[in-house]
Design an enzyme around this catalytic site. Sequence first.
Site, short mmCIF file in Angstrom:
data_model
loop_
_atom_site.label_atom_id
_atom_site.label_comp_id
_atom_site.label_asym_id
_atom_site.label_seq_id
_atom_site.Cartn_x
_atom_site.Cartn_y
_atom_site.Cartn_z
CB SER A 153 -0.70 -0.03 1.35
OG SER A 153 -1.49 1.24 1.41
CE LYS B 190 -4.94 0.19 0.51
NZ LYS B 190 -5.48 -1.05 1.53
CE LYS C 154 -4.27 3.88 2.02
NZ LYS C 154 -5.27 3.24 2.75
CG ASP D 73 -7.94 2.47 0.76
OD1 ASP D 73 -9.20 2.71 0.72
OD2 ASP D 73 -7.35 2.01 1.41
CD GLU E 193 -9.12 -0.80 0.86
OE1 GLU E 193 -7.98 -1.37 -0.18
OE2 GLU E 193 -8.74 -0.77 1.81
CG ASP F 47 -10.66 -0.79 4.94
OD1 ASP F 47 -11.12 -1.20 6.27
OD2 ASP F 47 -9.75 -0.13 4.77
CE LYS G 176 -7.58 -1.97 7.09
NZ LYS G 176 -7.43 -0.44 6.98
N GLY H 164 -4.59 -4.19 6.46
CA GLY H 164 -3.29 -3.98 7.33
C GLY H 164 -3.74 -2.55 8.00
O1 OSB Z 1 -7.46 2.11 4.53
O2 OSB Z 1 -6.39 0.16 4.35
C1 OSB Z 1 -6.37 1.23 4.88
C2 OSB Z 1 -3.17 1.77 6.82
C3 OSB Z 1 -3.88 2.33 8.04
C4 OSB Z 1 -5.21 2.81 8.03
C5 OSB Z 1 -5.79 2.34 6.92
C6 OSB Z 1 -5.54 1.74 6.21
C7 OSB Z 1 -4.13 1.43 6.02
C8 OSB Z 1 -3.23 0.75 4.63
C9 OSB Z 1 -2.09 0.25 5.23
O3 OSB Z 1 -3.74 0.80 3.57
C10 OSB Z 1 -1.76 -1.23 4.88
C11 OSB Z 1 -0.52 -1.79 5.53
O4 OSB Z 1 -0.65 -2.19 6.67
O5 OSB Z 1 0.18 -2.28 4.86
MG MG Z 2 -8.62 0.85 3.25
#
Ligand code: OSB
Ligand code: MG
Length: 386
Positions: A146, A172, A174, A199, A224, A249, A273, A301
């Site tokens: 990510s 992935k 953001k 995401d 996402e 999510d 999660k 995660g």
């Molecule tokens: O939206 O998936 C998410 C990390 C913290 C809070 C929200 C998200 C995330 C990640 C990180 O996308 C994923 C990782 O732990 O590698």
């Molecule tokens: Mg997410």
Amino acid sequence: MKSVTIKEIKLHIVALPLVELLKTSFGAEPFKTAIIVEAIGEGGLTGWGETALKTKPSYGAETVLTALHVTRDFLIPELVGQTLRSPTEVPAMFKTVRGNHHARAGLEAAIWDLLAKANGMRLADYFAAHLPAGNAPRESAQVGVSIGIQDTLDAQLALIQKRLDEGYGRIKLKIAPGWDLELARAVRDRFPDILLMLDANSAYTLNDAERLKALDQFDLLMIEQPLAYDDIYEHSQLQPHLKTPICLDESITSAHDWRIALRLGAGRILNLKPTRVGGYTESLEIYQLCQQNATPLWIGGMLETGIGRAANLAFAALPAVDLPSDISATSRYFDPDITEPPFELAPGSTIRLPEGPGIGVEAQRERLAEAESRWREHNPFAPLWS
Ligand code: OSB
Ligand code: MG
């Protein structure tokens, strides 16, 4: 299976510098924070869990300090002195405490590790022992990476290249309004064939439907959580207009939520999660729902330390987790982590399960202590916690 009596539970609030910040549509925090839970059973056997939370109510409503209060003052008193045959007994002990899923999950995770160790089992095998036959874990989990919002497209493309070079097979990114179409176009121009997903962390509304529809042209694995963090219904209105599968999510906080989402058609994929849904017991129920409905599933995660990540990796090795999970190598997060040995990326964008019992990695006491003092030093709310 062997039962264990819980003698004591210790909490360690930690702050770790991140190798790479993760900027999302709601911002970035300078440190990775968490409560590390240490559950001590008879004979001094220790189980570790992670309450993965930020300092600000942003991804979710809880923070490290709200979770500390709930964990210390309401949840731990329910657990200490109890004899448990299975960690799946924990949610019933917590049933008078509503919400606060991350807090509950961190404690439950420590009990999972403790009982797996008491029974001499790897956590992945211990999860499988709580599922119908045919769910034996694989020896490794399929993973991706990510990547946060960068200042420029060039920087973003360079970072994707770096992760591809390291061997990550699923990227992935953001997104946020204004950092979406142009980004997806630039990435697809440079990397036409990679497994790519976006995401939004709830940055859009139904008024943005046309903009989200325009993302269909980029052959995304999924998008996402485009809409509100507490919405299910509007996602069901959006999904029929998109070719791209919606992955939920933030909105899915329980098996009940996911049942409703499936019934409404609010998403075609789930980012599970375990911490968001209150723990691995609830996660096992959601896992079986996905299995029964043949819904694509992966494990998300929260930038976990080695403690939380090892447990998520064990879960991601279960056979119905059929898409790459947000579990990256240690080097993507920390240098060093608070556990040893580090997780390394293996061929095929996978991470191997450690061999030892429970989570299979060892907490490093000195690094844990160092991360606790870092929290005390940088915590702007210190007076709340003495
Ligand atoms: O939206 O998936 C998410 C990390 C913290 C809070 C929200 C998200 C995330 C990640 C990180 O996308 C994923 C990782 O732990 O590698
Ligand atoms: Mg997410």
